[in-house]
Design an enzyme around this catalytic site. Structure first.
Site, PDB file in Angstrom:
ATOM      1  N   GLU A 263     -26.800  99.043 -16.011  1.00  0.00           N
ATOM      2  CA  GLU A 263     -26.720  99.620 -14.668  1.00  0.00           C
ATOM      3  C   GLU A 263     -27.776  98.981 -13.766  1.00  0.00           C
ATOM      4  O   GLU A 263     -28.869  98.665 -14.246  1.00  0.00           O
ATOM      5  CB  GLU A 263     -26.934 101.140 -14.729  1.00  0.00           C
ATOM      6  CG  GLU A 263     -25.829 101.867 -15.473  1.00  0.00           C
ATOM      7  CD  GLU A 263     -25.998 103.386 -15.440  1.00  0.00           C
ATOM      8  OE1 GLU A 263     -26.962 103.875 -14.786  1.00  0.00           O
ATOM      9  OE2 GLU A 263     -25.183 104.090 -16.058  1.00  0.00           O
ATOM     10  N   HIS A 281     -22.949 106.671 -11.759  1.00  0.00           N
ATOM     11  CA  HIS A 281     -23.997 107.551 -12.298  1.00  0.00           C
ATOM     12  C   HIS A 281     -24.255 108.717 -11.331  1.00  0.00           C
ATOM     13  O   HIS A 281     -25.380 108.951 -10.872  1.00  0.00           O
ATOM     14  CB  HIS A 281     -25.293 106.769 -12.531  1.00  0.00           C
ATOM     15  CG  HIS A 281     -26.139 107.365 -13.633  1.00  0.00           C
ATOM     16  ND1 HIS A 281     -26.830 106.607 -14.528  1.00  0.00           N
ATOM     17  CD2 HIS A 281     -26.399 108.655 -13.968  1.00  0.00           C
ATOM     18  CE1 HIS A 281     -27.480 107.385 -15.375  1.00  0.00           C
ATOM     19  NE2 HIS A 281     -27.238 108.657 -15.048  1.00  0.00           N
TER      20      HIS A 281
END
Length: 531
Positions: A263, A281
């Site tokens: 990420e 997220h």
């Protein structure tokens, strides 16, 4: 002087006000975390640092944070904090794992609905002016089996919501008891059984060595055809490449991912596949959750700075405010016992064993261990505290073990510390009396009853006449006042010890004079933080 806290990221004014209401001096500079140089200039003025994700707590920043006692992260993830460096410097790192539980659980349920009914694709198609009613054939959740991997705080909420949707819930969690599962209304199963039975699988575990890749290619192959996989927990729990391949083959019917192995996820094998829902997220991204974690971190940091209560710490055992009140004298005792051992030792320590008896054995032993080790290590490094001591002990290869037992003697509880070096073993025991004051009750197996003072003198000798007179005369001659005098012996004419509580530091020339009498095997001045 009131503790001083810096808020260097965006927390709500309500959270900042909590610090003020608790009597803490707080500076609210929400943009400062982005300027590492300016942050480094001022960090030395603060006892606490409250952050979100923008502030990076690095080893170089910690070196300048000479007053810092606690870093509080409003949220779960602490990747922006070097916890090892913080531990070495004795700085507690806290997070707020419970402020976003409901939000994260609801996101998992939302993702399950979305993938069951192909909502994102259907929405995009309709926005594009198409009316593909027959293309998006979904499935009901009612009557389906949901497999929950990890039935803790967030997983437990998911189980509850799923039961409300009339789903059958099976849970895999090694720490879930049969009794707790029954209360939750879920069936506790092993992982293989969950994989074979579940129509939907959702993960709610942290990323550890045990959980990493728990949905591996091998385990995904054990699932039933058409299973839908939801991951709103942590990237790295699922083999994303294997999921992508099984989606293409038709073995997996759909997937919903809020977290990814890398990420921010700019590229991923799951992107642009049919019936895959991806979000960036967002598990904790609701206004309620963001406010909750901000309020929680302000309360936790205030509690620690004002009362010593440790909540949700990642590098130190938690101690509740209630425990802190009860355990305060016992933590002080553990520190004194460790300090005695440490000051008596001039050689490398191989092992430390801590025995807890009776009342002491029912307390928060992790916290007592940290206090004992800190007491020992302070003789080597005075700046050591309960946070950094276990790290330093581990780095030095010192083995720490504990034993606890039911009440075995005249005292309701006591602690005994034994230290091992290549040359000897040394032990000391202590207890806390009803007045809340720690006492030494045994040294070298010899029973005593000694109050702990800031300045003490410890001697060992053969049990012969003249010891008390020599000590009293020599100290008195040099103006050293004795506040308390404790003697003990193993048996008549054998080993004996004396522990004197004196009003100040015993000068070196007085120590030498005592040694030159030839009556003493050891003459040791000791100092304790007895305030």
């Amino acid at each position: 002087m009131a503790p001083k806290v810096l808020v260097s990221d965006k927390l709500s004014e309500t959270a900042v006000q909590i610090f003020r209401d608790r009597g803490i001096d707080v500076d609210f500079m929400p943009e400062l975390g982005k300027d590492k140089d300016k942050l480094a200039e001022v960090i030395g003025e603060y006892d606490g640092l409250a952050i979100r994700s923008a502030t990076k707590v690095t080893p170089s920043l910690l070196e300048k944070a000479t007053r810092l006692k606690v870093v509080g992260r409003a949220g779960i993830g602490t990747d922006n904090v070097d916890k090892e460096a913080a531990s070495k410097q004795g700085v507690i790192v806290m997070n707020t794992p419970f402020g976003n539980m409901i939000t994260t659980a609801e996101h998992a349920i939302a993702m399950m609905f979305a993938v069951a009914r192909q909502l994102p694709e259907a929405s995009a198609s309709t926005h594009a002016g198409k009316w593909e009613k027959s293309k998006f054939m979904g499935v009901e959740l009612t009557g389906k089996t949901l497999g929950v991997i990890g039935a803790g705080n967030i997983g437990g909420i998911v189980c509850d919501r799923a039961r409300g949707l009339r789903m059958k819930v099976v849970a895999y969690d090694p720490f879930l008891s049969e009794e707790k599962a029954a209360k939750m209304g879920v069936e506790k199963v092993e992982l293989d059984e969950l994989l074979g039975r579940a129509d939907f699988i959702t993960l709610h575990v942290p990323l550890t060595d045990q959980t990493r890749n728990i949905l591996s290619r091998e385990n995904l192959a054990k699932t039933k055809k058409g299973v839908r996989v939801i991951n709103c927990a942590r990237g790295g729990l699922v083999d994303e490449e294997a999921v992508a391949e099984m989606l293409k083959s038709g073995h997996i019917g759909g997937a919903a991912f809020d977290v990814f192995a890398e990420e921010p996820a700019k590229e991923n094998p799951l992107f642009n596949l049919p019936n895959v829902v991806c979000t960036p997220h967002l598990g904790a991204s609701t206004s309620e959750a963001q406010e909750n974690v901000a309020l929680q971190v302000a309360e936790q940091m205030s509690n620690y700075l004002l009362t010593g209560a440790v909540e949700n710490a990642l590098n130190m055992p938690s101690v509740t405010a209630e425990e802190a009140k009860v355990m305060g004298p016992w933590i002080k005792l553990a520190d004194h016992l460790g300090s005695f051992i440490g000051q008596m030792t001039d050689e490398p320590i191989k092992a430390i064993n801590i025995l807890y008896d009776g009342e002491a054995a029912t307390m928060n032993l992790d916290a007592l261990n940290c206090a004992t080790i800190a007491g020992i290590m302070k003789s080597i490094s005075p700046e050591v505290n309960m946070v950094s001591a276990p790290v330093i002990a581990r780095e030095r290869g010192i083995k720490v073990s504990t034993t606890n037992q039911e009440q075995s003697g005249a005292f309701e509880g006591y602690i005994k510390v034994t230290m091992v070096t290549d040359k000897r073993e040394r032990s000391i025991g202590g207890t806390v009396f009803s007045d809340g004051k720690p006492r030494f009750i045994q040294i070298k197996g010899i029973n005593i009853d000694a109050e702990v003072g800031s300045h003490m003198l410890y001697t060992t000798n053969k049990d012969v006449p003249g010891i008390i007179g020599t000590l009293g005369t020599t100290l008195g001659k040099h103006g050293v006042n004795i506040a308390n005098f404790t003697l003990g012996r193993s048996s008549s004419k054998k080993d004996a010890i004396a522990l004197l509580y004196v009003d100040g530091v015993v000068p070196a020339n007085v120590l030498n004079e005592l040694k030159e009498t030839g009556l003493f095997q050891q003459v040791r001045p000791l100092q304790f933080d007895a305030a």
